[in-house]
Design an enzyme around this catalytic site. Structure first.
Site, PDB file in Angstrom:
ATOM      1  N   TYR A   1      -8.696  -2.467   3.636  1.00 21.05           N
ATOM      2  CA  TYR A   1      -9.888  -2.753   2.603  1.00 21.05           C
ATOM      3  C   TYR A   1     -10.104  -1.132   2.377  1.00 21.05           C
ATOM      4  O   TYR A   1     -10.717  -0.767   3.293  1.00 21.05           O
ATOM      5  CB  TYR A   1     -10.839  -3.285   2.656  1.00 21.05           C
ATOM      6  CG  TYR A   1     -12.208  -3.721   1.652  1.00 21.05           C
ATOM      7  CD1 TYR A   1     -12.066  -4.741   0.242  1.00 21.05           C
ATOM      8  CD2 TYR A   1     -12.903  -2.169   1.228  1.00 21.05           C
ATOM      9  CE1 TYR A   1     -12.914  -4.300  -0.919  1.00 21.05           C
ATOM     10  CE2 TYR A   1     -13.894  -2.068   0.298  1.00 21.05           C
ATOM     11  CZ  TYR A   1     -13.823  -3.777  -0.606  1.00 21.05           C
ATOM     12  OH  TYR A   1     -14.582  -3.524  -1.857  1.00 21.05           O
TER      13      TYR A   1
ATOM     14  N   TYR B   1     -16.991   1.387   4.288  1.00 21.99           N
ATOM     15  CA  TYR B   1     -15.742   1.956   4.897  1.00 21.99           C
ATOM     16  C   TYR B   1     -16.038   2.068   6.034  1.00 21.99           C
ATOM     17  O   TYR B   1     -14.765   1.495   6.782  1.00 21.99           O
ATOM     18  CB  TYR B   1     -15.187   2.395   3.514  1.00 21.99           C
ATOM     19  CG  TYR B   1     -13.701   3.380   4.083  1.00 21.99           C
ATOM     20  CD1 TYR B   1     -13.282   2.136   4.369  1.00 21.99           C
ATOM     21  CD2 TYR B   1     -13.903   3.870   4.497  1.00 21.99           C
ATOM     22  CE1 TYR B   1     -11.448   1.933   3.822  1.00 21.99           C
ATOM     23  CE2 TYR B   1     -12.272   4.365   4.408  1.00 21.99           C
ATOM     24  CZ  TYR B   1     -11.159   3.337   4.964  1.00 21.99           C
ATOM     25  OH  TYR B   1      -9.952   3.656   5.260  1.00 21.99           O
TER      26      TYR B   1
ATOM     27  N   GLY C   1       0.667  -1.021   0.078  1.00 20.45           N
ATOM     28  CA  GLY C   1       0.262  -0.096   0.145  1.00 20.45           C
ATOM     29  C   GLY C   1       0.370   1.485  -0.057  1.00 20.45           C
ATOM     30  O   GLY C   1       2.000   2.117   0.173  1.00 20.45           O
ATOM     31  N   GLN C   2       0.055   2.349  -0.199  1.00 15.85           N
ATOM     32  CA  GLN C   2       0.913   4.005  -0.239  1.00 15.85           C
ATOM     33  C   GLN C   2       1.624   3.828   1.248  1.00 15.85           C
ATOM     34  O   GLN C   2       3.079   4.815   0.745  1.00 15.85           O
ATOM     35  CB  GLN C   2      -0.232   4.617  -0.458  1.00 15.85           C
ATOM     36  CG  GLN C   2      -1.286   4.982  -1.738  1.00 15.85           C
ATOM     37  CD  GLN C   2      -1.677   6.006  -2.084  1.00 15.85           C
ATOM     38  OE1 GLN C   2      -1.348   6.976  -1.919  1.00 15.85           O
ATOM     39  NE2 GLN C   2      -2.786   6.098  -1.507  1.00 15.85           N
ATOM     40  N   LEU C   3       1.162   3.470   2.249  1.00 14.25           N
ATOM     41  CA  LEU C   3       2.481   3.708   3.491  1.00 14.25           C
ATOM     42  C   LEU C   3       2.710   2.861   3.988  1.00 14.25           C
ATOM     43  O   LEU C   3       3.856   3.157   4.001  1.00 14.25           O
ATOM     44  CB  LEU C   3       0.562   4.313   4.278  1.00 14.25           C
ATOM     45  CG  LEU C   3       1.187   3.916   5.881  1.00 14.25           C
ATOM     46  CD1 LEU C   3       2.563   4.962   6.716  1.00 14.25           C
ATOM     47  CD2 LEU C   3       0.423   4.014   7.420  1.00 14.25           C
TER      48      LEU C   3
ATOM     49  N   ASP D   1     -10.642   8.868   8.188  1.00 15.75           N
ATOM     50  CA  ASP D   1     -11.148  10.237   8.676  1.00 15.75           C
ATOM     51  C   ASP D   1     -12.945  10.099   8.644  1.00 15.75           C
ATOM     52  O   ASP D   1     -13.964  10.763   8.792  1.00 15.75           O
ATOM     53  CB  ASP D   1     -10.875  11.579   7.939  1.00 15.75           C
ATOM     54  CG  ASP D   1     -10.838  11.255   6.282  1.00 15.75           C
ATOM     55  OD1 ASP D   1     -10.166  10.689   6.511  1.00 15.75           O
ATOM     56  OD2 ASP D   1     -11.821  12.405   5.991  1.00 15.75           O
TER      57      ASP D   1
END
Length: 286
Positions: free
Chosen positions: A65, A129, A13-15, A106
């Site tokens: 997810y 989500y 993933g991005q992180l 958030d």
């Protein structure tokens, strides 16, 4: 004392990718990055067995997810990954005296606030989500009260699919685009969040609880797109539109600006301005 063993979920993933870059140059931790093949978060019953093989001292649970619109039709899968897998990881951490930093969102808020949201603001997610991430947070706090949970927003990076890369592509392909101007928050450069996590690991105190992290500033998606255009010198007309003109399967919170005072005062974490970080990311992409 040997080096602490850190296990990162969501390796691709991005992180996860940004953490990988940072830890590559940091020999103070023994790090293991697990993608969904190595740690299938959609099969919560397998998680303890996999974690037992690594026996980490610290888990950074960055896997999730995150297909917000798809989650509306894949609620059960989203719940397995975001809620039940988090519960298993939290349970493992408590049984095995392992520290846990988990990433949340958030989207646990309803978007009806008009001022920056503190960690104790009322939660009331408006999409599937958000519901699954909130249930994950609650499971983590129940099974591993010692955990640190970091809520973040509008994440982008040089890795993966995200708003910044999509906008750069669209503005290169088209002469005009429309972007929503009535959803307010602040983006998060995943590289900044990764650095903040490493700062927490290096901090002498471990203070559990929920923390907010996004870049400083308050903008709309439209403002974000305009900045991308300016920084990358793109020639494209951007039209501001209301959310109502761009219906999506999942509702989005209208306002989800996060208050970062707690993470700054507790761990001395630096929070760069959104524009400065965006410039850094676009520079890297080019």
């Amino acid at each position: 004392m040997g080096r602490k063993k850190v296990l990162v979920t969501g390796a691709n993933g991005q992180l996860g990718s940004e953490l990988n870059d940072i830890f590559k140059d940091d020999s103070s931790f023994d790090t293991h990055f697990l993608n969904r093949q190595k740690l299938p978060l959609d099969q919560p019953n397998l998680i303890h067995g996999v974690l037992d093989m690594y026996q980490p001292d610290i888990i950074i649970h960055a896997g999730a997810y995150t297909a917000v619109d798809k989650a509306e039709s894949e609620a059960e899968l989203a719940d397995k990954v975001n809620h039940l897998a988090s519960e298993q990881i939290a349970e493992y951490c408590t049984i095995n005296n392992c520290r846990l930093i988990a990433i949340s969102t958030d989207y646990v808020f309803d978007g009806n606030s008009s001022e920056a949201l503190k960690e104790d603001a009322k939660v009331d997610p408006i999409n599937t989500y958000g519901v699954t991430k909130l249930k994950g947070e609650q499971a983590i706090q129940h099974f591993c009260p010692d955990a640190i949970i970091i809520r973040t927003s509008w994440v982008y990076s040089t890795y993966g699919n995200n708003f910044v890369k999509t906008m750069m592509r669209l503005m290169n392909e088209r002469s005009e685009i429309s972007v929503i101007d009535d959803q307010i928050g602040s983006p998060t450069y995943a590289n900044d969040l990764a650095k903040a996590i490493v700062d927490i690991l290096n901090s002498k105190d471990w203070i559990s609880g929920i923390y907010n992290y996004s870049n400083e500033g308050e903008i709309s998606w439209y403002d974000f797109a305009v900045a991308i255009k300016e920084i990358d010198n793109l020639d494209c007309t951007i039209h501001p539109i209301p959310t109502t003109s761009y219906p999506t399967p999942a509702k989005r919170p209208k306002f989800s600006l996060l208050d970062k005072a707690k993470i700054k005062s507790t761990f001395g974490v630096e929070v760069p301005s959104w524009r400065h970080s965006l410039e850094k990311c676009i520079d890297k992409l080019n």
